[in-house]
Design a protein around this motif. Structure first.
Motif, PDB file in Angstrom:
ATOM      1  N   GLU A 165       0.838  -1.208   0.000  1.00 26.12           N
ATOM      2  CA  GLU A 165       0.000   0.000   0.000  1.00 26.12           C
ATOM      3  C   GLU A 165       0.872   1.256   0.000  1.00 26.12           C
ATOM      4  N   LYS A 166       1.936   1.221   0.776  1.00 25.10           N
ATOM      5  CA  LYS A 166       2.838   2.373   0.839  1.00 25.10           C
ATOM      6  C   LYS A 166       3.420   2.664  -0.544  1.00 25.10           C
ATOM      7  N   LEU A 167       3.878   1.626  -1.227  1.00 26.68           N
ATOM      8  CA  LEU A 167       4.457   1.807  -2.552  1.00 26.68           C
ATOM      9  C   LEU A 167       3.431   2.353  -3.546  1.00 26.68           C
ATOM     10  N   GLU A 168       2.201   1.865  -3.464  1.00 22.61           N
ATOM     11  CA  GLU A 168       1.132   2.361  -4.352  1.00 22.61           C
ATOM     12  C   GLU A 168       0.880   3.850  -4.123  1.00 22.61           C
ATOM     13  N   LYS A 169       0.788   4.251  -2.852  1.00 23.71           N
ATOM     14  CA  LYS A 169       0.532   5.658  -2.530  1.00 23.71           C
ATOM     15  C   LYS A 169       1.689   6.553  -2.967  1.00 23.71           C
ATOM     16  N   ILE A 170       2.903   6.076  -2.785  1.00 24.46           N
ATOM     17  CA  ILE A 170       4.083   6.853  -3.183  1.00 24.46           C
ATOM     18  C   ILE A 170       4.135   6.993  -4.705  1.00 24.46           C
ATOM     19  N   GLU A 171       3.826   5.926  -5.394  1.00 25.28           N
ATOM     20  CA  GLU A 171       3.850   5.971  -6.866  1.00 25.28           C
ATOM     21  C   GLU A 171       2.863   7.013  -7.402  1.00 25.28           C
ATOM     22  N   LYS A 172       1.696   7.115  -6.778  1.00 27.77           N
ATOM     23  CA  LYS A 172       0.678   8.086  -7.212  1.00 27.77           C
ATOM     24  C   LYS A 172       1.159   9.529  -7.071  1.00 27.77           C
ATOM     25  N   LEU A 173       2.195   9.756  -6.270  1.00 28.98           N
ATOM     26  CA  LEU A 173       2.728  11.104  -6.073  1.00 28.98           C
ATOM     27  C   LEU A 173       3.780  11.474  -7.124  1.00 28.98           C
ATOM     28  N   VAL A 181       6.743   9.817  -7.935  1.00 35.55           N
ATOM     29  CA  VAL A 181       8.133   9.534  -7.566  1.00 35.55           C
ATOM     30  C   VAL A 181       8.776   8.639  -8.636  1.00 35.55           C
ATOM     31  N   ASP A 182      10.056   8.895  -8.918  1.00 34.98           N
ATOM     32  CA  ASP A 182      10.783   8.077  -9.896  1.00 34.98           C
ATOM     33  C   ASP A 182      11.308   6.773  -9.299  1.00 34.98           C
ATOM     34  N   HIS A 183      11.859   6.841  -8.083  1.00 39.66           N
ATOM     35  CA  HIS A 183      12.444   5.667  -7.425  1.00 39.66           C
ATOM     36  C   HIS A 183      12.040   5.665  -5.956  1.00 39.66           C
ATOM     37  N   VAL A 184      11.874   4.466  -5.418  1.00 41.34           N
ATOM     38  CA  VAL A 184      11.713   4.337  -3.975  1.00 41.34           C
ATOM     39  C   VAL A 184      12.698   3.269  -3.499  1.00 41.34           C
ATOM     40  N   VAL A 185      13.419   3.608  -2.454  1.00 41.16           N
ATOM     41  CA  VAL A 185      14.351   2.670  -1.826  1.00 41.16           C
ATOM     42  C   VAL A 185      13.726   2.265  -0.501  1.00 41.16           C
ATOM     43  N   VAL A 186      13.512   0.965  -0.338  1.00 41.05           N
ATOM     44  CA  VAL A 186      12.930   0.450   0.898  1.00 41.05           C
ATOM     45  C   VAL A 186      14.016  -0.330   1.632  1.00 41.05           C
ATOM     46  N   ALA A 187      14.443   0.208   2.764  1.00 43.83           N
ATOM     47  CA  ALA A 187      15.443  -0.463   3.590  1.00 43.83           C
ATOM     48  C   ALA A 187      14.734  -1.406   4.560  1.00 43.83           C
ATOM     49  N   ARG A 188      15.259  -2.607   4.688  1.00 51.33           N
ATOM     50  CA  ARG A 188      14.704  -3.555   5.667  1.00 51.33           C
ATOM     51  C   ARG A 188      15.133  -3.069   7.052  1.00 51.33           C
ATOM     52  N   PHE A 189      14.152  -2.687   7.875  1.00 44.63           N
ATOM     53  CA  PHE A 189      14.472  -2.206   9.213  1.00 44.63           C
ATOM     54  C   PHE A 189      14.406  -3.404  10.157  1.00 44.63           C
ATOM     55  N   ASP A 190      15.576  -3.887  10.540  1.00 51.95           N
ATOM     56  CA  ASP A 190      15.686  -5.033  11.433  1.00 51.95           C
ATOM     57  C   ASP A 190      16.737  -4.723  12.498  1.00 51.95           C
ATOM     58  N   HIS A 191      17.088  -5.719  13.301  1.00 51.27           N
ATOM     59  CA  HIS A 191      18.064  -5.499  14.377  1.00 51.27           C
ATOM     60  C   HIS A 191      19.405  -5.016  13.836  1.00 51.27           C
ATOM     61  N   LEU A 192      19.828  -5.555  12.703  1.00 51.95           N
ATOM     62  CA  LEU A 192      21.094  -5.154  12.115  1.00 51.95           C
ATOM     63  C   LEU A 192      21.051  -3.695  11.660  1.00 51.95           C
ATOM     64  N   PHE A 193      19.974  -3.313  10.987  1.00 56.41           N
ATOM     65  CA  PHE A 193      19.835  -1.930  10.523  1.00 56.41           C
ATOM     66  C   PHE A 193      19.767  -0.976  11.718  1.00 56.41           C
ATOM     67  N   ALA A 194      19.047  -1.371  12.756  1.00 54.89           N
ATOM     68  CA  ALA A 194      18.878  -0.515  13.933  1.00 54.89           C
ATOM     69  C   ALA A 194      20.201  -0.236  14.644  1.00 54.89           C
ATOM     70  N   LYS A 195      21.201  -1.087  14.450  1.00 51.76           N
ATOM     71  CA  LYS A 195      22.511  -0.904  15.087  1.00 51.76           C
ATOM     72  C   LYS A 195      23.420   0.046  14.306  1.00 51.76           C
ATOM     73  N   ARG A 196      23.036   0.412  13.096  1.00 50.73           N
ATOM     74  CA  ARG A 196      23.887   1.287  12.277  1.00 50.73           C
ATOM     75  C   ARG A 196      23.957   2.683  12.880  1.00 50.73           C
ATOM     76  N   ASN A 197      25.145   3.227  12.935  1.00 50.07           N
ATOM     77  CA  ASN A 197      25.259   4.587  13.452  1.00 50.07           C
ATOM     78  C   ASN A 197      24.874   5.601  12.374  1.00 50.07           C
ATOM     79  N   ALA A 198      24.741   6.823  12.757  1.00 45.65           N
ATOM     80  CA  ALA A 198      24.288   7.879  11.852  1.00 45.65           C
ATOM     81  C   ALA A 198      25.235   8.052  10.673  1.00 45.65           C
ATOM     82  N   TYR A 199      26.527   7.894  10.878  1.00 50.00           N
ATOM     83  CA  TYR A 199      27.495   8.096   9.803  1.00 50.00           C
ATOM     84  C   TYR A 199      27.396   7.003   8.740  1.00 50.00           C
ATOM     85  N   ARG A 200      27.038   5.829   9.148  1.00 56.45           N
ATOM     86  CA  ARG A 200      26.842   4.753   8.163  1.00 56.45           C
ATOM     87  C   ARG A 200      25.628   5.060   7.289  1.00 56.45           C
TER      88      ARG A 200
END
Length: 173
Positions: free
Chosen positions: A70-78, A80-99
């Motif tokens: 649903e999110k992708l459908e709504k974004i497409e209607k606006l 947008v040329d590209h959407v990057v969807v990052a998998r938000f998991d424990h590994l991603f949550a540990k990344r610091n701001a500089y990464r």
């Protein structure tokens, strides 16, 4: 619109809107519309960088307002040329701001558009001031309803839990 789901992508130039965008409500739509408008003006691709699941859902078990589809459908209607969807998991949550900043560099943003409360990186230590050290940033002010309160995913969740579907749907646009 090209969706880059759980994959990385590199671009020679872009205008990026970043956010959880859970619900893609009217406030989110304004951030994304600004990115699309600026990208057309500069003649570079627009990119929405978002997360699945949204961080609030991951950390606090909040009710998810829209599925990724649903999110992708709504974004497409606006427009947008590209959407990057990052998998938000424990590994991603540990990344610091500089990464996260290093990840954004691969998209070569001419400009990044965010909401005024945008935070990123482990423990939300990254903020707009840090982003501004590396990129040109445009902050979108909150979109408010008729009584002056900002429209937010948290408020929409509350309205849904109270059975206020008409108002929550109005905020979702």
């Amino acid at each position: 619109m090209k969706a880059h789901v759980y994959t990385s992508v590199e671009m020679p130039c872009s205008i990026i809107a970043i956010g959880a965008f859970d619900g893609v409500h009217k406030g989110h739509q304004e951030v994304i519309k600004q990115a699309v408008q600026r990208s057309k003006k500069r003649k570079v691709p627009s990119v929405v960088y978002t997360f699945d699941p949204p961080p609030l859902v991951f950390f606090q078990g909040a009710r998810m307002l829209t599925s990724i589809e649903e999110k992708l459908e709504k974004i497409e209607k606006l427009g947008v040329d590209h959407v990057v969807v990052a998998r938000f998991d424990h590994l991603f949550a540990k990344r610091n701001a500089y990464r996260f900043i290093d990840t954004l560099r691969k998209l070569n943003p001419a400009e990044i558009i965010v909401g005024e409360d945008f935070r990123f990186g482990k423990d939300r230590l990254g903020d707009i001031a840090l982003l501004e050290k590396y990129f040109r940033i445009q902050v979108t002010m909150p979109v408010c309803c008729s009584n002056g309160n900002p429209i937010s995913s948290t408020r929409i969740r509350q309205l849904i839990s109270e059975g206020e579907t008409t108002l929550s749907n109005a905020f979702l646009g």
